[in-house]
Design a protein around this motif. Structure first.
Motif, PDB file in Angstrom:
ATOM      1  N   ILE A 136      -9.065 -13.921   9.597  1.00  0.00           N
ATOM      2  CA  ILE A 136      -7.667 -14.147   9.231  1.00  0.00           C
ATOM      3  C   ILE A 136      -6.893 -14.357  10.534  1.00  0.00           C
ATOM      4  N   PRO A 137      -5.959 -15.315  10.584  1.00  0.00           N
ATOM      5  CA  PRO A 137      -5.207 -15.530  11.824  1.00  0.00           C
ATOM      6  C   PRO A 137      -4.472 -14.288  12.319  1.00  0.00           C
ATOM      7  N   LYS A 138      -3.774 -13.614  11.421  1.00  0.00           N
ATOM      8  CA  LYS A 138      -3.006 -12.430  11.827  1.00  0.00           C
ATOM      9  C   LYS A 138      -2.671 -11.594  10.609  1.00  0.00           C
ATOM     10  N   ILE A 139      -2.746 -10.281  10.776  1.00  0.00           N
ATOM     11  CA  ILE A 139      -2.326  -9.347   9.736  1.00  0.00           C
ATOM     12  C   ILE A 139      -1.265  -8.433  10.324  1.00  0.00           C
ATOM     13  N   VAL A 140      -0.147  -8.299   9.626  1.00  0.00           N
ATOM     14  CA  VAL A 140       0.937  -7.436  10.076  1.00  0.00           C
ATOM     15  C   VAL A 140       1.180  -6.366   9.019  1.00  0.00           C
ATOM     16  N   LEU A 141       1.218  -5.107   9.448  1.00  0.00           N
ATOM     17  CA  LEU A 141       1.486  -3.980   8.563  1.00  0.00           C
ATOM     18  C   LEU A 141       2.807  -3.356   8.976  1.00  0.00           C
ATOM     19  N   ARG A 142       3.735  -3.239   8.020  1.00  0.00           N
ATOM     20  CA  ARG A 142       5.042  -2.644   8.284  1.00  0.00           C
ATOM     21  C   ARG A 142       5.315  -1.567   7.253  1.00  0.00           C
ATOM     22  N   GLY A 143       5.670  -0.382   7.736  1.00  0.00           N
ATOM     23  CA  GLY A 143       5.970   0.700   6.825  1.00  0.00           C
ATOM     24  C   GLY A 143       6.434   1.942   7.551  1.00  0.00           C
ATOM     25  N   ASN A 181      -0.114   9.192   9.262  1.00  0.00           N
ATOM     26  CA  ASN A 181       0.084   9.071   7.813  1.00  0.00           C
ATOM     27  C   ASN A 181       1.069   7.939   7.568  1.00  0.00           C
ATOM     28  N   PHE A 182       0.647   6.955   6.752  1.00  0.00           N
ATOM     29  CA  PHE A 182       1.481   5.798   6.457  1.00  0.00           C
ATOM     30  C   PHE A 182       1.849   5.803   4.980  1.00  0.00           C
ATOM     31  N   LYS A 183       3.047   5.304   4.672  1.00  0.00           N
ATOM     32  CA  LYS A 183       3.447   5.149   3.280  1.00  0.00           C
ATOM     33  C   LYS A 183       4.328   3.915   3.143  1.00  0.00           C
ATOM     34  N   ASP A 184       4.305   3.346   1.938  1.00  0.00           N
ATOM     35  CA  ASP A 184       5.108   2.157   1.618  1.00  0.00           C
ATOM     36  C   ASP A 184       4.897   1.059   2.663  1.00  0.00           C
ATOM     37  N   VAL A 185       3.632   0.703   2.846  1.00  0.00           N
ATOM     38  CA  VAL A 185       3.267  -0.280   3.870  1.00  0.00           C
ATOM     39  C   VAL A 185       3.127  -1.658   3.234  1.00  0.00           C
ATOM     40  N   ASN A 186       3.876  -2.621   3.751  1.00  0.00           N
ATOM     41  CA  ASN A 186       3.724  -4.015   3.357  1.00  0.00           C
ATOM     42  C   ASN A 186       2.735  -4.693   4.298  1.00  0.00           C
ATOM     43  N   VAL A 187       1.691  -5.274   3.710  1.00  0.00           N
ATOM     44  CA  VAL A 187       0.672  -5.978   4.486  1.00  0.00           C
ATOM     45  C   VAL A 187       0.909  -7.470   4.318  1.00  0.00           C
ATOM     46  N   GLU A 188       1.118  -8.172   5.422  1.00  0.00           N
ATOM     47  CA  GLU A 188       1.412  -9.596   5.396  1.00  0.00           C
ATOM     48  C   GLU A 188       0.333 -10.365   6.145  1.00  0.00           C
ATOM     49  N   GLY A 189       0.018 -11.551   5.634  1.00  0.00           N
ATOM     50  CA  GLY A 189      -0.938 -12.416   6.313  1.00  0.00           C
ATOM     51  C   GLY A 189      -2.242 -12.638   5.582  1.00  0.00           C
ATOM     52  N   LEU A 190      -2.468 -11.907   4.479  1.00  0.00           N
ATOM     53  CA  LEU A 190      -3.749 -12.013   3.788  1.00  0.00           C
ATOM     54  C   LEU A 190      -3.968 -13.391   3.166  1.00  0.00           C
ATOM     55  N   VAL A 243       0.868  -1.176   0.000  1.00  0.00           N
ATOM     56  CA  VAL A 243       0.000   0.000   0.000  1.00  0.00           C
ATOM     57  C   VAL A 243       0.906   1.229   0.000  1.00  0.00           C
ATOM     58  N   LYS A 244       0.802   2.029  -1.039  1.00  0.00           N
ATOM     59  CA  LYS A 244       1.708   3.169  -1.160  1.00  0.00           C
ATOM     60  C   LYS A 244       1.441   4.222  -0.090  1.00  0.00           C
ATOM     61  N   ARG A 245       0.163   4.439   0.234  1.00  0.00           N
ATOM     62  CA  ARG A 245      -0.149   5.490   1.209  1.00  0.00           C
ATOM     63  C   ARG A 245      -1.582   5.337   1.711  1.00  0.00           C
ATOM     64  N   PHE A 246      -1.762   5.551   2.987  1.00  0.00           N
ATOM     65  CA  PHE A 246      -3.094   5.769   3.535  1.00  0.00           C
ATOM     66  C   PHE A 246      -2.981   6.598   4.806  1.00  0.00           C
ATOM     67  N   ASP A 247      -4.037   7.343   5.088  1.00  0.00           N
ATOM     68  CA  ASP A 247      -4.045   8.284   6.204  1.00  0.00           C
ATOM     69  C   ASP A 247      -5.166   7.933   7.166  1.00  0.00           C
ATOM     70  N   ILE A 248      -4.878   8.084   8.440  1.00  0.00           N
ATOM     71  CA  ILE A 248      -5.863   7.861   9.489  1.00  0.00           C
ATOM     72  C   ILE A 248      -5.870   9.099  10.374  1.00  0.00           C
ATOM     73  N   SER A 249      -7.043   9.615  10.645  1.00  0.00           N
ATOM     74  CA  SER A 249      -7.120  10.779  11.524  1.00  0.00           C
ATOM     75  C   SER A 249      -8.367  10.693  12.368  1.00  0.00           C
TER      76      SER A 249
END
Length: 250
Positions: free
Chosen positions: A119-126, A84-93, A66-72
């Motif tokens: 889903i057992p687990k989702i990990v987001l790194r970025g 603000n997140f960018k270049d996030v790798n989502v693992e576990g899907l 995921v190149k970018r997403f924002d949470i506020s």
């Protein structure tokens, strides 16, 4: 986090595998045969999670970038935070389990389109930047982020619009509602408070000890971000295929 786009993309790949432009290596389903749809969805995910299925428009999901997403959240509660997140790798899907599907009938104007699963687990790194406050403590940060959702359950409900062109029915994205409910959430943010290790550790501990409250404050923005991503993917798919082409003939 993007498990929700995964469920509908995989379902549409399943349904569209019978169209003339798709490779004929997937089982096709009849309208309303939700058991068939679930079984074939599991096959698609397990077979193509790491490679994608370009001919059918199914993206690589392990990992999913995921190149970018924002949470506020600007409400006046204990948490007021912009992330603000960018270049996030989502693992576990690739571990998704579809538990139930509802609808997918012959008439898209009246049919339901709903998916439920876990889903057992989702990990987001970025990378992240943060600005806001918790209670009276101002929060500033710019560094690496790792967010883990444990055993998240999800639901997706979709209501299409329809357009008839050349006697064929094409769908548009009308209404889309997503819900994600993790059983637990862990957050790790580096380089908080200009690298102050003690303050950073205390804030991470606070966020994890109070993850239910943090999730309650932030999930509306998360759901909205997911829905916007899904809408973009579904819109592209619906431009390619007429609804009548997606199923076996009854």
């Amino acid at each position: 986090m993007l498990l929700l786009q995964l469920c509908f993309v995989s379902l549409l790949v399943v349904l569209a595998s019978g169209a003339s432009s798709f490779p004929p290596d997937l089982q096709r389903c009849r309208t309303g045969d939700t058991k068939c749809i679930i079984n074939t969805s599991h096959h698609v995910v397990r077979q193509y999670a790491k490679t994608g299925y370009p001919a059918a428009g199914f993206p690589q999901i392990e990992p999913f970038l995921v190149k970018r997403f924002d949470i506020s959240d600007g409400r006046t509660g204990s948490l007021n935070l912009k992330l603000n997140f960018k270049d996030v790798n989502v693992e576990g899907l690739s571990g998704v389990k579809f538990d139930n599907a509802v609808g997918f009938g012959a008439d898209p104007a009246t049919s339901k389109f709903e998916m439920y699963g876990s889903i057992p687990k989702i990990v987001l790194r970025g990378k992240y930047t943060a600005d806001g406050r918790i209670l009276i403590l101002p929060i500033r940060g710019d560094g690496d982020a790792e967010i883990t959702l444990h055993s998240p359950k999800f639901s997706v409900k979709f209501k299409p619009g329809t357009q008839v062109r050349d006697g064929r029915t094409y769908l548009t994205v009308d209404k889309l509602k997503v819900l994600v409910e993790p059983q637990r959430m862990n957050i790790k943010l580096t380089n908080l408070f200009n690298g102050d290790q003690a303050l950073g550790a205390n804030l991470n501990q606070f966020l994890n000890e109070n993850w239910v409250e943090v999730w309650s404050e932030l999930h509306p923005s998360i759901h909205l971000a997911i829905a916007e991503i899904m809408k973009s993917i579904l819109t592209n798919l619906f431009k390619r295929f007429a609804y009548e082409d997606l199923y076996l003939e009854n």
